[in-house]
Write a protein that holds these residues in place. Structure first.
Motif, mmCIF file in Angstrom:
data_model
loop_
_atom_site.group_PDB
_atom_site.id
_atom_site.type_symbol
_atom_site.label_atom_id
_atom_site.label_comp_id
_atom_site.label_asym_id
_atom_site.label_seq_id
_atom_site.Cartn_x
_atom_site.Cartn_y
_atom_site.Cartn_z
ATOM 1 N N GLU A 1 -1.125 7.464 22.062
ATOM 2 C CA GLU A 1 -1.166 8.917 22.217
ATOM 3 C C GLU A 1 -0.929 9.318 23.673
ATOM 4 O O GLU A 1 -0.175 10.256 23.958
ATOM 5 C CB GLU A 1 -2.527 9.447 21.745
ATOM 6 N N LEU A 2 -1.539 8.605 24.600
ATOM 7 C CA LEU A 2 -1.362 8.889 26.023
ATOM 8 C C LEU A 2 0.102 8.733 26.426
ATOM 9 O O LEU A 2 0.663 9.608 27.105
ATOM 10 C CB LEU A 2 -2.242 7.940 26.842
ATOM 11 N N LEU A 3 0.722 7.649 26.022
ATOM 12 C CA LEU A 3 2.112 7.399 26.402
ATOM 13 C C LEU A 3 3.059 8.406 25.753
ATOM 14 O O LEU A 3 3.976 8.923 26.406
ATOM 15 C CB LEU A 3 2.512 5.971 26.014
ATOM 16 N N ASP A 4 2.830 8.704 24.477
ATOM 17 C CA ASP A 4 3.689 9.657 23.776
ATOM 18 C C ASP A 4 3.560 11.056 24.363
ATOM 19 O O ASP A 4 4.552 11.763 24.555
ATOM 20 C CB ASP A 4 3.321 9.677 22.287
ATOM 21 N N TRP A 5 2.338 11.450 24.667
ATOM 22 C CA TRP A 5 2.074 12.777 25.234
ATOM 23 C C TRP A 5 2.726 12.905 26.618
ATOM 24 O O TRP A 5 3.317 13.922 26.955
ATOM 25 C CB TRP A 5 0.571 12.988 25.331
ATOM 26 N N THR A 6 2.609 11.823 27.412
ATOM 27 C CA THR A 6 3.209 11.832 28.746
ATOM 28 C C THR A 6 4.719 11.961 28.652
ATOM 29 O O THR A 6 5.341 12.728 29.410
ATOM 30 C CB THR A 6 2.840 10.545 29.500
ATOM 31 N N ARG A 7 5.328 11.235 27.733
ATOM 32 C CA ARG A 7 6.781 11.325 27.557
ATOM 33 C C ARG A 7 7.195 12.744 27.167
ATOM 34 O O ARG A 7 8.196 13.268 27.645
ATOM 35 C CB ARG A 7 7.237 10.335 26.489
ATOM 36 N N GLU A 8 6.411 13.362 26.282
ATOM 37 C CA GLU A 8 6.718 14.731 25.858
ATOM 38 C C GLU A 8 6.655 15.709 27.022
ATOM 39 O O GLU A 8 7.551 16.537 27.215
ATOM 40 C CB GLU A 8 5.722 15.163 24.770
ATOM 41 N N LEU A 9 5.601 15.610 27.838
ATOM 42 C CA LEU A 9 5.429 16.542 28.948
ATOM 43 C C LEU A 9 6.507 16.384 30.004
ATOM 44 O O LEU A 9 6.936 17.355 30.634
ATOM 45 C CB LEU A 9 4.042 16.341 29.577
ATOM 46 N N LEU A 10 6.967 15.160 30.211
ATOM 47 C CA LEU A 10 7.987 14.913 31.234
ATOM 48 C C LEU A 10 9.378 15.340 30.785
ATOM 49 O O LEU A 10 10.212 15.732 31.606
ATOM 50 C CB LEU A 10 8.008 13.428 31.618
ATOM 51 N N SER A 11 9.649 15.287 29.494
ATOM 52 C CA SER A 11 11.014 15.524 29.015
ATOM 53 C C SER A 11 11.238 16.900 28.410
ATOM 54 O O SER A 11 12.382 17.357 28.310
ATOM 55 C CB SER A 11 11.376 14.469 27.957
ATOM 56 N N THR A 12 10.170 17.600 28.014
ATOM 57 C CA THR A 12 10.322 18.850 27.275
ATOM 58 C C THR A 12 10.099 20.055 28.179
ATOM 59 O O THR A 12 9.127 20.110 28.926
ATOM 60 C CB THR A 12 9.316 18.906 26.107
ATOM 61 N N ALA B 1 5.501 17.138 16.068
ATOM 62 C CA ALA B 1 4.185 16.619 15.707
ATOM 63 C C ALA B 1 3.110 17.372 16.486
ATOM 64 O O ALA B 1 3.215 17.547 17.692
ATOM 65 C CB ALA B 1 4.114 15.127 16.012
ATOM 66 N N LEU B 2 2.102 17.836 15.787
ATOM 67 C CA LEU B 2 1.011 18.530 16.431
ATOM 68 C C LEU B 2 -0.018 17.521 16.914
ATOM 69 O O LEU B 2 -0.344 16.559 16.217
ATOM 70 C CB LEU B 2 0.362 19.525 15.459
ATOM 71 N N ARG B 3 -0.518 17.736 18.101
ATOM 72 C CA ARG B 3 -1.533 16.847 18.656
ATOM 73 C C ARG B 3 -2.854 17.058 17.923
ATOM 74 O O ARG B 3 -3.269 18.187 17.671
ATOM 75 C CB ARG B 3 -1.726 17.139 20.139
ATOM 76 N N LYS B 4 -3.503 15.968 17.571
ATOM 77 C CA LYS B 4 -4.793 16.079 16.901
ATOM 78 C C LYS B 4 -5.838 16.655 17.841
ATOM 79 O O LYS B 4 -6.759 17.355 17.409
ATOM 80 C CB LYS B 4 -5.225 14.708 16.382
ATOM 81 N N VAL B 5 -5.710 16.345 19.133
ATOM 82 C CA VAL B 5 -6.551 16.945 20.170
ATOM 83 C C VAL B 5 -5.585 17.472 21.230
ATOM 84 O O VAL B 5 -5.089 16.722 22.062
ATOM 85 C CB VAL B 5 -7.530 15.929 20.789
ATOM 86 N N ALA B 6 -5.306 18.773 21.192
ATOM 87 C CA ALA B 6 -4.224 19.338 22.006
ATOM 88 C C ALA B 6 -4.670 19.817 23.383
ATOM 89 O O ALA B 6 -3.830 20.133 24.221
ATOM 90 C CB ALA B 6 -3.575 20.503 21.249
ATOM 91 N N ASN B 7 -5.950 19.892 23.637
ATOM 92 C CA ASN B 7 -6.466 20.319 24.934
ATOM 93 C C ASN B 7 -5.992 19.358 26.019
ATOM 94 O O ASN B 7 -6.153 18.134 25.901
ATOM 95 C CB ASN B 7 -8.000 20.344 24.872
ATOM 96 N N LEU B 8 -5.399 19.888 27.091
ATOM 97 C CA LEU B 8 -4.892 19.012 28.150
ATOM 98 C C LEU B 8 -5.998 18.203 28.824
ATOM 99 O O LEU B 8 -5.725 17.169 29.429
ATOM 100 C CB LEU B 8 -4.139 19.837 29.203
#
Length: 269
Positions: A142-153, A57-64
């Motif tokens: 979005e915050l929780l999903d993004w955090t999970r992605e960054l920690l696991s990927t 899934a692409l982030r709608k706002v991908a800027n960190l």
């Protein structure tokens, strides 16, 4: 390529592989899965087949910076100037590549996609009126999903140092030694500063909010150890092909076998 396991081991591997694959509903049983089950571990298979059968899934706002904004506003509603002040106080620019000039655009985009919403306006003295934003339920997800992605990927990163290492043979060994020593001195200074800051903050701030600083210390310490090891090899003369590398820069002619390797590229490419 490693030898294939015996028949019994192969059967157990296939059985375990199919068992692991079937536990993941997003993975389809494909002929490729069957072939992989012959050669690779169940973990490897699950990852490879999952990558084939899903589209990230692409982030709608991908800027960190958007992630930093969401985590800041997650606490309470605030206006953009306050967001920036808090993020700067927390040293967020040390954790991620932040361009502060894009903050207003990022906040607007988060609001556009429903991750933030206007909660009102505020004014202090003669200052202009400021819009206060709060995070929405979609923003929390979005915050929780993004955090999970960054920690696991695990992402393929391309640091500048690796780029320099990839072409270090362009320099003579003695110069490389001098440059790496400069880098090592800088790394050691950074480690001392980071540990000092971490120690000072440790008595006032819970470890939960310092974990990224611990990671930074560990990464810089590991790099320093690796550079020190490489320097030891170069300085002691135990680095493989050091004499031929040195002779190349003395004569201006690359050894034939190295030239052929350079022409066809690395075996890892």
């Amino acid at each position: 390529m490693a030898d294939r396991p015996g028949l019994n081991s192969l059967r157990l591997l296939r059985k375990e592989a199919w068992k692991q694959i079937s536990c993941n509903s997003s993975v389809e049983r494909t002929p490729r899965a069957a072939r992989l089950a012959v050669r690779y571990s169940a973990t490897y298979i699950r990852v490879q087949i999952s990558e084939e059968t899903k589209i990230a899934a692409l982030r709608k706002v991908a800027n960190l910076l958007a992630l930093a904004v969401l985590s800041t506003v997650f606490q309470r509603p605030m206006h953009r100037y306050e967001m920036a002040s808090i993020m700067r106080a927390r040293g967020k620019e040390q954790d991620m590549d932040i361009k502060w000039g894009s903050l207003y655009t990022v906040v607007d985009n988060l609001a556009k996609h429903g991750f933030l919403e206007k909660a009102g306006n505020t004014r202090q003295g003669a200052r202009p009126e400021r819009t206060v934003y709060r995070i929405t339920e979609a923003g929390k997800r979005e915050l929780l999903d993004w955090t999970r992605e960054l920690l696991s990927t695990v992402d393929a990163e391309h640091p500048r140092f690796a780029a320099g290492l990839s072409v270090l043979s362009a320099l003579p060994p003695n110069e490389v030694i001098e440059l790496l020593q400069i880098r090592l001195d800088s790394l050691n200074a950074s480690i001392a500063d980071l540990r000092s800051g971490l120690g000072q903050a440790g008595g006032q701030i819970p470890r939960l909010f310092l974990i990224e600083n611990e990671y930074r210390v560990a990464i810089v310490t590991a790099e320093a150890a690796w550079v020190r090891s490489l320097l030891d090899e170069l300085a002691s003369g135990t680095y493989p092909d050091l004499d031929r590398w040195r002779a190349w820069h003395q004569t201006g002619e690359m050894p034939t076998d190295l030239a052929e390797l350079a022409e066809r590229g690395s075996v890892m490419d």
